[in-house]
Scaffold this motif. Structure first.
Motif, PDB file in Angstrom:
ATOM      1  N   ASN A 225      24.337  22.223  64.650  1.00  0.00           N
ATOM      2  CA  ASN A 225      23.413  21.952  63.423  1.00  0.00           C
ATOM      3  C   ASN A 225      22.279  22.268  63.665  1.00  0.00           C
ATOM      4  OD1 ASN A 225      22.661  21.167  60.811  1.00  0.00           O
ATOM      5  ND2 ASN A 225      22.917  18.837  61.420  1.00  0.00           N
ATOM      6  N   GLY A 227      19.819  23.400  61.685  1.00  0.00           N
ATOM      7  CA  GLY A 227      19.012  23.310  60.744  1.00  0.00           C
ATOM      8  C   GLY A 227      18.104  21.946  60.608  1.00  0.00           C
ATOM      9  N   ARG A 229      16.033  19.041  61.453  1.00  0.00           N
ATOM     10  CA  ARG A 229      14.539  18.871  61.780  1.00  0.00           C
ATOM     11  C   ARG A 229      14.591  17.597  62.820  1.00  0.00           C
ATOM     12  NH1 ARG A 229      10.221  21.646  60.273  1.00  0.00           N
ATOM     13  NH2 ARG A 229       8.914  19.811  60.786  1.00  0.00           N
ATOM     14  N   GLN A 250      12.920  25.202  66.764  1.00  0.00           N
ATOM     15  CA  GLN A 250      12.602  26.237  65.735  1.00  0.00           C
ATOM     16  C   GLN A 250      12.426  27.419  66.509  1.00  0.00           C
ATOM     17  OE1 GLN A 250      11.771  25.620  62.481  1.00  0.00           O
ATOM     18  NE2 GLN A 250      12.058  27.755  62.442  1.00  0.00           N
ATOM     19  N   VAL A 253      16.168  28.633  66.528  1.00  0.00           N
ATOM     20  CA  VAL A 253      16.634  29.050  65.235  1.00  0.00           C
ATOM     21  C   VAL A 253      16.007  30.373  65.030  1.00  0.00           C
ATOM     22  CG1 VAL A 253      16.278  28.690  62.841  1.00  0.00           C
ATOM     23  CG2 VAL A 253      16.919  26.806  64.253  1.00  0.00           C
TER      24      VAL A 253
END
Length: 522
Positions: A225, A227, A229, A250, A253
């Motif tokens: 997962n 995404g 934050r 980040q 990602v």
């Protein structure tokens, strides 16, 4: 106020330390007061009470002695009087020492001593000194003396009462101090307990809960997962860690997006490469058959021309036909060698545990004719060669080419001598076997040590030595396919020494059906 974990811990410990220090100071003061009161009772009031009883007893002894002397007029009755005076003085001095600083209690002593002096001055003293005889005392004088001593007895009672009250007050004060001391100790224990609970709550809220939330978020990210934050929470340093982890997430990602794009491009290139390889395989197969068929026809028809019209051709014509036949045959050999080189590690490749002793023996069997014709001597290592992972057919081609080259390129008039050695690699070749094939042949110039491993590169003319020049290039490709390297040892000058490495970690089960029976080109 934004504190770090260390800051919160220091704050709680500071509060604990302050509380403990205050309680310790209070406990020390109370213990000191308790000791002071206890010492005063033990070394002051209680000994003073004993000395007071001694003082009173000494005065009573004096009164009894005077009364006995009054009744009998016998001077021997006055001995207790004189002894009582000495005891009185000692007891009074002891009381003053024990009650030093207690003015109220010393006032009782002063009154008793004053009354005793009055009794002695007005009644006992003249009688004892003989100034007044016993027969001279009337009833009024005796009653007056008795009244004076009764006054002393009243003062005795007052003194005893005051000393008893002082002892009781000391005991009460001692009990109060002990009560305060116990209260301070209980407060100290409660401070420890409350501080421990407070520290646990602070650590849970400031450290455990934020770290648990951060760990849970990290686990969800590791599960894919990406995404999610990460919101920094807790003390400053844990928030900084959360911010760093969020920055790392980040970046992951971003890198993941880049890698996905790159993977898609690589997948497209891989598909294209697979299609290209398949087309090359098909082209090589078709080319090998389509090219060799015309060559076979050229060679066949040239030979037919030679047989049918040989008697009509001159010597030059027969020579030309020979050149054509030889060229066609050499072209066939080149095509076959090129196909063999291109198929290394791609077609019909197998991986199994290979006994290099069997591989070398197979290569020597394939070269038996050349070895017998030249009288070559092949010296094998004293210890058996190792077993490695690889393709037995390809490895047989390596040994066959190296030994075959050593036999082919021997010195005129000198029988070839080929020495095969094996050792464990060191340094950059650690975890590998190090093999050497050394001969006493014509050698290779230092300027050609790299050129000989290039496909179709020859150092000698075809009239001197046969072959297409693909053998060493094939050896290099096979060894590199197995994870090793090959080179020529230029420090050896009495011939040629080939050195190559192969990984020394066999992990597969032996394939007994695999037999090294492929003949390579040299």
């Amino acid at each position: 106020m934004k504190l770090t974990v260390q800051g919160w811990q220091n704050l709680v410990l500071a509060v604990l330390g302050t509380a403990v220090l205050g309680c310790s100071i209070a406990a020390t003061i109370l213990v000191g007061q308790a000791d002071q009161v206890s010492n005063q009772l033990r070394d002051g009031v209680q000994p003073a009470r004993v000395a007071a009883y001694q003082l009173q007893a000494a005065l009573r002894d004096q009164e009894t002695a005077v009364r006995g002397y009054l009744l009998t007029a016998d001077p021997r009755f006055l001995d207790p009087y004189h002894d009582g005076r000495a005891s009185e003085t000692a007891a009074a001095e002891q009381i003053r020492q024990d009650l030093a600083g207690s003015d109220e209690l010393l006032t009782d002593l002063d009154r008793i001593e004053a009354a005793a002096e009055q009794w002695r001055d007005e009644y006992a003293g003249p009688l004892v000194a003989g100034i007044v005889g016993a027969e001279q005392l009337d009833d009024a004088s005796i009653n007056e003396g008795r009244a004076l001593f009764d006054r002393l007895r009243e003062l005795f009672t007052v003194q005893n009462d005051h000393l008893t009250e002082a002892r009781a007050a000391g005991l009460i004060e001692l009990d109060e101090i002990r009560g305060w001391r116990d209260a301070v100790m209980i407060a100290m224990i409660l401070t420890f307990v409350v501080t421990a609970v407070l520290l646990a709550v602070v650590m849970h809220n400031a450290v455990t809960r934020p770290l648990s939330a951060l760990a849970a978020a990290c686990r969800r990210i590791t599960e894919g997962n990406f995404g999610e934050r990460i919101i920094p929470r807790g003390p400053t340093d844990i928030r900084a860690i959360g911010a760093d982890v969020e920055d790392m997430r980040q970046r992951i990602v971003d890198e993941l997006e880049i890698s996905r794009s790159a993977r898609a491009a690589l997948d497209e290139q891989a598909d294209e490469l697979r299609r290209s390889n398949a087309e090359l395989e098909q082209f090589a197969y078709v080319a090998s058959h389509d090219l060799q068929e015309p060559l076979r026809k050229v060679a066949s028809f040239c030979q037919l021309l030679e047989r049918r019209y040989g008697d009509k051709l001159d010597e030059r014509g027969i020579e030309y036909i020979g050149y054509a036949v030889d060229g066609a045959k050499r072209m066939q050999v080149l095509i076959n060698d090129l196909l063999t080189f291109s198929r290394v590690g791609r077609l019909n490749a197998t991986t199994t545990e290979v006994d290099l002793n069997a591989v070398v023996n197979a290569a020597m069997i394939n070269l038996a004719t050349a070895i017998d014709e030249t009288g070559a001597e092949i010296v094998l290592p004293a210890d058996p060669l190792p077993t490695i992972d690889g393709d037995p057919t390809l490895l047989a081609m390596v040994w066959q080419n190296l030994i075959g080259n050593a036999v082919k390129f021997h010195r005129a008039g000198l029988a070839p001598r080929i020495v095969i050695e094996c050792a464990d690699g060191t340094g950059e070749h650690a975890d590998k076997h190090l093999f050497t094939v050394t001969d006493n042949g014509i050698g290779i110039g230092e300027e050609f040590v790299d050129k000989v491993f290039v496909i179709f590169q020859r150092l000698h003319g075809r009239d001197s030595y046969t072959g297409t020049g693909i053998g060493l290039a094939l050896c290099k490709k096979i060894i590199e396919y197995h994870g090793g390297t090959i080179w020529i040892d230029t420090t050896y000058t009495d011939g040629t020494r080939f050195t190559f490495t192969l990984p020394a970690t066999p992990t597969t089960a032996p394939d007994l059906a695999a037999q090294p029976e492929l003949e390579g080109s040299m």
